[in-house]
Each structure stands twice: as C-alpha cells, then as structure tokens.
Design a protein around this motif. Sequence first.
Motif, PDB file in Angstrom:
ATOM      1  N   UNK A  46      90.649 -27.883  25.667  1.00 29.20           N
ATOM      2  CA  UNK A  46      90.436 -26.926  24.583  1.00 29.20           C
ATOM      3  C   UNK A  46      89.380 -27.421  23.594  1.00 29.20           C
ATOM      4  N   UNK A  47      89.397 -28.708  23.293  1.00 28.20           N
ATOM      5  CA  UNK A  47      88.573 -29.244  22.211  1.00 28.20           C
ATOM      6  C   UNK A  47      87.280 -29.909  22.666  1.00 28.20           C
ATOM      7  N   UNK A  48      87.184 -30.346  23.911  1.00 28.80           N
ATOM      8  CA  UNK A  48      86.021 -31.127  24.353  1.00 28.80           C
ATOM      9  C   UNK A  48      85.296 -30.412  25.497  1.00 28.80           C
ATOM     10  N   UNK A  49      84.010 -30.217  25.343  1.00 26.90           N
ATOM     11  CA  UNK A  49      83.210 -29.518  26.349  1.00 26.90           C
ATOM     12  C   UNK A  49      83.122 -30.321  27.641  1.00 26.90           C
ATOM     13  N   UNK A  50      83.122 -29.605  28.753  1.00 28.74           N
ATOM     14  CA  UNK A  50      82.888 -30.239  30.044  1.00 28.74           C
ATOM     15  C   UNK A  50      81.491 -30.861  30.034  1.00 28.74           C
ATOM     16  N   UNK A  51      81.330 -31.964  30.750  1.00 31.77           N
ATOM     17  CA  UNK A  51      80.059 -32.669  30.763  1.00 31.77           C
ATOM     18  C   UNK A  51      79.995 -33.812  29.763  1.00 31.77           C
ATOM     19  N   UNK A  52      80.983 -33.870  28.868  1.00 30.84           N
ATOM     20  CA  UNK A  52      81.019 -34.944  27.874  1.00 30.84           C
ATOM     21  C   UNK A  52      81.354 -36.275  28.538  1.00 30.84           C
ATOM     22  N   UNK A  53      80.911 -37.340  27.905  1.00 27.20           N
ATOM     23  CA  UNK A  53      81.277 -38.695  28.330  1.00 27.20           C
ATOM     24  C   UNK A  53      82.450 -39.128  27.458  1.00 27.20           C
ATOM     25  N   UNK A  54      83.621 -39.197  28.031  1.00 26.11           N
ATOM     26  CA  UNK A  54      84.829 -39.496  27.255  1.00 26.11           C
ATOM     27  C   UNK A  54      85.178 -40.973  27.334  1.00 26.11           C
ATOM     28  N   UNK A  55      85.322 -41.593  26.166  1.00 25.97           N
ATOM     29  CA  UNK A  55      85.776 -42.977  26.043  1.00 25.97           C
ATOM     30  C   UNK A  55      87.274 -42.949  25.739  1.00 25.97           C
TER      31      UNK A  55
END
Length: 216
Positions: free
Chosen positions: A112-121
């Motif tokens: 819901x909060x983070x766009x696809x394609x983001x680099x998540x730590x």
Amino acid sequence: MLFRSIYLWSRGFSQSEIEHELKISRRTIVEWYTYIRESLCGVIMSKSEQIGGNGVEVEIDESKFGKRKYHKGHRVEGQWVFGGREKYDKSKVFMVPVKNRKQCTLIPIIQKWIKAGSIIHSDCWKAYNKLSKLGYTHITVNHSKEFLNAENCACTNSIESDWRHAKLSMPKYGCHQGLHSGYLAEFMWRRKYEKSDKFIQVLADLNEAYVKFCCK
C-alpha cells in the motif's frame, strides 16, 4: 483563544508551555489537541501517497511503543508500529500501528505504501522474505552482526532514528491504547510540511476534515 492555541501547537509548543502562555487548563488543551490529531489522522491518510519508486531506496522496520514494566528490563508492553521512509528524503515517511508483525499483516501495508521497483532495506525479519517476489529489490542487514551490510550497503539507520524522534513526540508517561494513530499522524504531518507554514496548513486541513464530517 482556540486559534492562539492552534498557532502554538503548529509551532511545536509543548502542552505545559501552552498552558502557561494561555492560562487554560491542561484538560482543555488535551481535548483540543486530541481533536486536531484525530482530524489530521483522517486527512493525512486521505492524502497519503506511495513513497519510493524505481531505484529509490526505502528503509522499513518495526518498533514497539511503550514503557518497560517497572524499569527492570521486562518485555516492552505497548503498541507495535510498522514504518518506512525514503533513505534520502525524511519527508517521505509512514508509520502505522499494527496488531502483530506477521507476514500477512506487514506485506499488504508495504504494498500500500511503497511503490514497486523500490530498493527496500530491512533487517532479517522473516516476514519480509517474499519482497523480492513482489516487484521490489530487497537487501538486508543482520543486526546481530553489523549495523551496515558491507556487501550491499543495506541499513535501517534512518528509520531507526525516526523511531526515536516519534517516541519523543509521545506523552512523557506513555500513550493510551488507541491514541497512537493520532500522534503518529502528527509526526508524519510535521515531516511532510516541515518547510511549509504549519499554521496555515493545519487550518486548511482542519477545515477539510470538518467539511468531510458535515457531508457524511
């Protein structure tokens, strides 16, 4: 008097400072500011936008908001909160109370909060294991060994710093169950409008909340 108190709130004055300046009761201030936070909670959620994006780094983490019982090192009793923020833009942040840290709880919030394609730590919490299959680049740091993963530069230092600031914004003696959403909404609101005229902004947001309430 009400507008003066809203102005002082927008400037970040504490409740005790406002009580001294305006000579009104603590109870009145608490009631007014609870209303402000509840209103902002609805507005900030209705205006919420996904953070991150292709190649944008986002840190996620969970934290328990509460006090240690009797200050003897027992497990912290309180409210679990899950959050994330863009690594290089502290205005792009979200924090939401959660009932638990299970995968079925956290994954929908991430989507819901983070766009696809983001680099998540993140740390190595098992609930995050499927992120690489959901359109994210997922890198982890093992906090039992290091604060920064030397190989992929994964860390959660920024969101952990935000936890400290958010907890400082809570009442000194803790927050009643169910009121965390309001304080977290205030934290997110202040971050989002850090460079804006907060007094003008809060008046606009309170008016929007009032109009929506009247139109129900």
